[in-house]
Scaffold this active site. Structure first.
Site, mmCIF file in Angstrom:
data_model
loop_
_atom_site.group_PDB
_atom_site.id
_atom_site.type_symbol
_atom_site.label_atom_id
_atom_site.label_comp_id
_atom_site.label_asym_id
_atom_site.label_seq_id
_atom_site.Cartn_x
_atom_site.Cartn_y
_atom_site.Cartn_z
ATOM 1 N N SER A 123 9.016 7.000 -6.773
ATOM 2 C CA SER A 123 7.595 7.048 -6.487
ATOM 3 C C SER A 123 7.062 8.479 -6.414
ATOM 4 O O SER A 123 7.758 9.410 -5.991
ATOM 5 C CB SER A 123 7.274 6.325 -5.170
ATOM 6 O OG SER A 123 5.928 6.517 -4.799
ATOM 7 N N TYR A 146 7.938 5.395 4.247
ATOM 8 C CA TYR A 146 7.980 5.368 2.781
ATOM 9 C C TYR A 146 7.977 6.790 2.230
ATOM 10 O O TYR A 146 8.775 7.129 1.350
ATOM 11 C CB TYR A 146 6.776 4.591 2.252
ATOM 12 C CG TYR A 146 6.825 4.308 0.772
ATOM 13 C CD1 TYR A 146 7.629 3.294 0.266
ATOM 14 C CD2 TYR A 146 6.048 5.037 -0.132
ATOM 15 C CE1 TYR A 146 7.667 3.012 -1.092
ATOM 16 C CE2 TYR A 146 6.075 4.764 -1.488
ATOM 17 C CZ TYR A 146 6.891 3.758 -1.969
ATOM 18 O OH TYR A 146 6.922 3.498 -3.318
ATOM 19 N N LYS A 180 11.305 8.180 0.251
ATOM 20 C CA LYS A 180 11.193 8.457 -1.180
ATOM 21 C C LYS A 180 11.488 9.922 -1.482
ATOM 22 O O LYS A 180 12.064 10.254 -2.526
ATOM 23 C CB LYS A 180 9.808 8.050 -1.700
ATOM 24 C CG LYS A 180 9.595 6.546 -1.735
ATOM 25 C CD LYS A 180 10.623 5.843 -2.625
ATOM 26 C CE LYS A 180 10.363 4.370 -2.761
ATOM 27 N NZ LYS A 180 11.319 3.677 -3.664
#
Length: 263
Positions: A138, A151, A155
């Site tokens: 991502s 997140y 990531k």
């Protein structure tokens, strides 16, 4: 690296980007595609779409034995793995209010799953002198993620781990790419929009929302070029340059962006 005649494993492949990649790899002539997901029914449907060159496996990528099991299944069905796509991931939609359990689960799926995959396939790739890892990380791993602290952090860690693998194994024949899209029209994104998560609103405001098939096309092109960063959204490269060029200005701009979304 061309996918044709390669054995490919794709995790998180029952829907979204994973499904699109599995179908595209099959269309590109992969020798075999292992479709892995917690959603066994969904994975089975994708494997049926592909046909005889695919098998479906239910796997929880946060469990190392599950990852090793899907590797064993793929090799038994088709032969040595040429490309392992560690694609499964989860979001929380939470910041400081994220619970310890959410942090633990997100670290397991978004970071440790990549570690487990590398442990399972890199030794064999080194022995054969070739192999490829594609980790879905991502754009959030490079330019953060408004609204979702676990997140953003995981990531970023996933990209760091991919860099480490590339540094240590490139001369041994193992190549690595990280897939770093922004907005993609997946079930995860649509749920975020419906629930009005800050993360989904930020993604929607920051650029085009791509179809998973478009992302899969960018993946094939990126693998053929053997680029470490695969950017389906080209603007992400510019965001990264701005961040590196003036971190203080970039952070201030991101803070204003988040304020505008919260207003």
């Amino acid at each position: 690296m061309r996918v044709r005649d390669k054995v490919v494993v794709v995790t998180g492949a029952a829907s979204g980007i994973g499904r699109a990649m599995a179908l595209r790899f099959a269309a590109e002539g992969a020798a075999g595609v292992l479709v892995a997901d917690l959603d066994e029914v969904g994975a089975t449907e994708v494997a049926k779409e592909i046909g005889d060159r695919a098998v479906a496996v239910r796997a929880d990528v946060s469990v190392e034995d599950d990852v090793r099991g899907l590797v064993t299944t793929a090799e038994s069905a088709f032969g040595p793995i040429g490309l392992f796509c560690s694609n499964a991931g989860i979001i929380t939609g939470h910041g400081l209010d994220a619970t310890d359990m959410e942090w633990t689960r997100t670290i397991a799926v978004n970071v440790l799953a990549h570690v487990y995959a590398a442990r399972a396939v890199v030794p064999g790739m080194v022995e054969r002198g070739e192999g490829y890892l594609l980790n879905t990380c991502s754009a959030a791993g490079l330019v953060s993620c408004p609204g979702d602290a676990p997140y953003a952090v995981t990531k970023s860690a996933a990209i760091s781990f991919a860099e480490w693998v590339a540094i240590h194994y490139a001369t041994k024949g193992v190549k690595v790419s990280v897939l770093c899209p922004q907005g993609v029209r997946t079930g995860m994104f649509e749920q975020g929009i419906a629930e009005e998560h800050l993360t989904a609103r930020a993604v929607g405001a920051s650029g085009a929302i791509l179809d998973p098939a478009t992302v899969a096309g960018a993946v094939v092109e990126g693998l053929e070029a053997e680029r470490f960063h695969i950017f389906p959204h080209p603007e992400v490269a510019e965001f990264v340059r701005r961040k590196a060029g003036d971190p203080d200005r970039w952070l201030a701009g991101m803070a204003r962006f988040v304020d505008s979304l919260e207003a």
